[in-house]
Write a protein that holds these residues in place. Sequence first.
Motif, short mmCIF file in Angstrom:
data_model
loop_
_atom_site.label_atom_id
_atom_site.label_comp_id
_atom_site.label_asym_id
_atom_site.label_seq_id
_atom_site.Cartn_x
_atom_site.Cartn_y
_atom_site.Cartn_z
N GLN A 52 -8.00 1.24 -3.44
CA GLN A 52 -7.69 0.48 -2.24
C GLN A 52 -7.09 -0.88 -2.61
O GLN A 52 -7.45 -1.46 -3.64
CB GLN A 52 -8.97 0.27 -1.42
CG GLN A 52 -8.72 -0.30 -0.04
CD GLN A 52 -9.99 -0.30 0.79
OE1 GLN A 52 -10.95 0.38 0.49
NE2 GLN A 52 -9.99 -1.10 1.84
N TYR A 53 -6.17 -1.35 -1.78
CA TYR A 53 -5.55 -2.66 -1.99
C TYR A 53 -6.63 -3.73 -2.03
O TYR A 53 -7.53 -3.76 -1.20
CB TYR A 53 -4.57 -2.95 -0.84
CG TYR A 53 -3.92 -4.30 -0.91
CD1 TYR A 53 -2.79 -4.52 -1.68
CD2 TYR A 53 -4.45 -5.38 -0.20
CE1 TYR A 53 -2.19 -5.77 -1.74
CE2 TYR A 53 -3.86 -6.63 -0.25
CZ TYR A 53 -2.73 -6.83 -1.03
OH TYR A 53 -2.14 -8.06 -1.08
N THR A 58 -0.89 -7.44 -6.52
CA THR A 58 -0.27 -6.11 -6.60
C THR A 58 0.88 -5.94 -5.59
O THR A 58 1.58 -4.94 -5.62
CB THR A 58 -1.31 -5.00 -6.35
OG1 THR A 58 -1.93 -5.22 -5.08
CG2 THR A 58 -2.36 -4.99 -7.44
N ILE A 62 4.09 -3.07 -5.15
CA ILE A 62 4.15 -2.21 -3.97
C ILE A 62 5.53 -2.35 -3.31
O ILE A 62 6.17 -1.37 -2.96
CB ILE A 62 3.02 -2.55 -2.98
CG1 ILE A 62 1.66 -2.15 -3.58
CG2 ILE A 62 3.23 -1.87 -1.64
CD1 ILE A 62 0.46 -2.64 -2.79
N TYR A 79 5.40 -6.57 5.10
CA TYR A 79 4.34 -6.06 4.22
C TYR A 79 3.03 -6.78 4.48
O TYR A 79 1.97 -6.16 4.58
CB TYR A 79 4.74 -6.23 2.75
CG TYR A 79 5.86 -5.32 2.32
CD1 TYR A 79 5.60 -4.02 1.91
CD2 TYR A 79 7.18 -5.77 2.32
CE1 TYR A 79 6.64 -3.18 1.51
CE2 TYR A 79 8.22 -4.93 1.92
CZ TYR A 79 7.95 -3.65 1.52
OH TYR A 79 8.96 -2.81 1.14
N CYS A 90 -4.42 0.47 3.04
CA CYS A 90 -3.39 0.39 2.01
C CYS A 90 -4.01 0.89 0.70
O CYS A 90 -5.01 0.34 0.25
CB CYS A 90 -2.88 -1.03 1.85
SG CYS A 90 -1.69 -1.22 0.51
N MET A 92 -3.26 2.50 -3.38
CA MET A 92 -2.33 2.59 -4.50
C MET A 92 -2.77 3.71 -5.41
O MET A 92 -3.96 4.01 -5.53
CB MET A 92 -2.32 1.27 -5.28
CG MET A 92 -1.94 0.08 -4.44
SD MET A 92 -2.34 -1.49 -5.25
CE MET A 92 -4.13 -1.42 -5.28
N LYS A 94 -2.63 4.77 -9.40
CA LYS A 94 -2.40 4.13 -10.70
C LYS A 94 -2.49 5.14 -11.83
O LYS A 94 -3.32 6.05 -11.79
CB LYS A 94 -3.45 3.03 -10.94
CG LYS A 94 -3.28 1.80 -10.10
CD LYS A 94 -4.30 0.75 -10.52
CE LYS A 94 -4.01 -0.59 -9.87
NZ LYS A 94 -4.97 -1.61 -10.33
N ILE A 99 0.82 0.76 -11.22
CA ILE A 99 0.91 1.30 -9.86
C ILE A 99 2.13 2.21 -9.78
O ILE A 99 3.26 1.77 -10.00
CB ILE A 99 1.01 0.18 -8.82
CG1 ILE A 99 -0.23 -0.71 -8.88
CG2 ILE A 99 1.19 0.75 -7.42
CD1 ILE A 99 -0.14 -1.97 -8.05
N ALA A 102 2.14 4.18 -3.51
CA ALA A 102 1.47 3.31 -2.53
C ALA A 102 1.69 3.86 -1.13
O ALA A 102 2.72 4.47 -0.83
CB ALA A 102 1.99 1.89 -2.62
N VAL A 104 1.02 2.43 2.99
CA VAL A 104 0.70 1.28 3.83
C VAL A 104 0.62 1.78 5.27
O VAL A 104 1.56 2.39 5.78
CB VAL A 104 1.78 0.18 3.70
CG1 VAL A 104 1.48 -0.99 4.63
CG2 VAL A 104 1.89 -0.29 2.25
N LEU A 137 -2.39 10.28 -1.37
CA LEU A 137 -2.39 8.99 -0.69
C LEU A 137 -2.47 9.18 0.83
O LEU A 137 -3.22 8.48 1.51
CB LEU A 137 -1.15 8.19 -1.07
CG LEU A 137 -1.14 7.60 -2.48
CD1 LEU A 137 0.27 7.14 -2.87
CD2 LEU A 137 -2.14 6.44 -2.60
#
Length: 197
Positions: A52-53, A58, A62, A79, A90, A92, A94, A99, A102, A104, A137
């Motif tokens: 999670q963001y 980061t 993104i 953003y 949001c 990501m 990895k 990253i 992503a 959003v 995601l």
Amino acid sequence: MIEIEPEPSAHKENSDVNSAIDFGLNDGHKEIATQLSSLRLECEDHGVELEQYQTERTLARIIELITKDLSEPYSIYTYRYFIHNWPFLCFMAKVDEEIVGAIVCKLDEHKKGSYRGYIAMLAVDKNHRRKKIGSSLVQKAIQTMIEHKCEEVVLETEITNQAALNLYQQLGFVRDKRLLKYYLNGVDAFRLKLWLK
């Protein structure tokens, strides 16, 4: 490559399904939780971790990922609008702390007492495609939306973006309407919708 031991993996899958049950979700929601568990295991086989963001450190990566993939230019304020208002939506992907993907999203009240999720942006680095990262995601975001009482999810994608259309169709989204010249480049969009109830 990450080695996965059978017992912890089975426990992880069961915990996702059990958490769906704990939230009092229907069979469709439990199916989404089960699919997410399966996709997560496939991602882990490729050394991919979902996160999670957490911090704006980061954000530049993104933005770089999404700018490469999407035809619409977004300002940093766009953003920040999504990520600062809905940081829990949001996520990501990895690989070795880099990253590589992503998503959003946001969540708004739709009708009295119900919520609609919106997938604003999804991107995966071209060198890490075909590892189920995009699907994972999206599923992770949907699962989080369900936990926040979301009843449907919508998004727009270019009618020419066959890869995105295929991905979302496989996840149960249907074409809701065609939006003429929706994008700045003049290309039409399909609005896609997933009903969760």
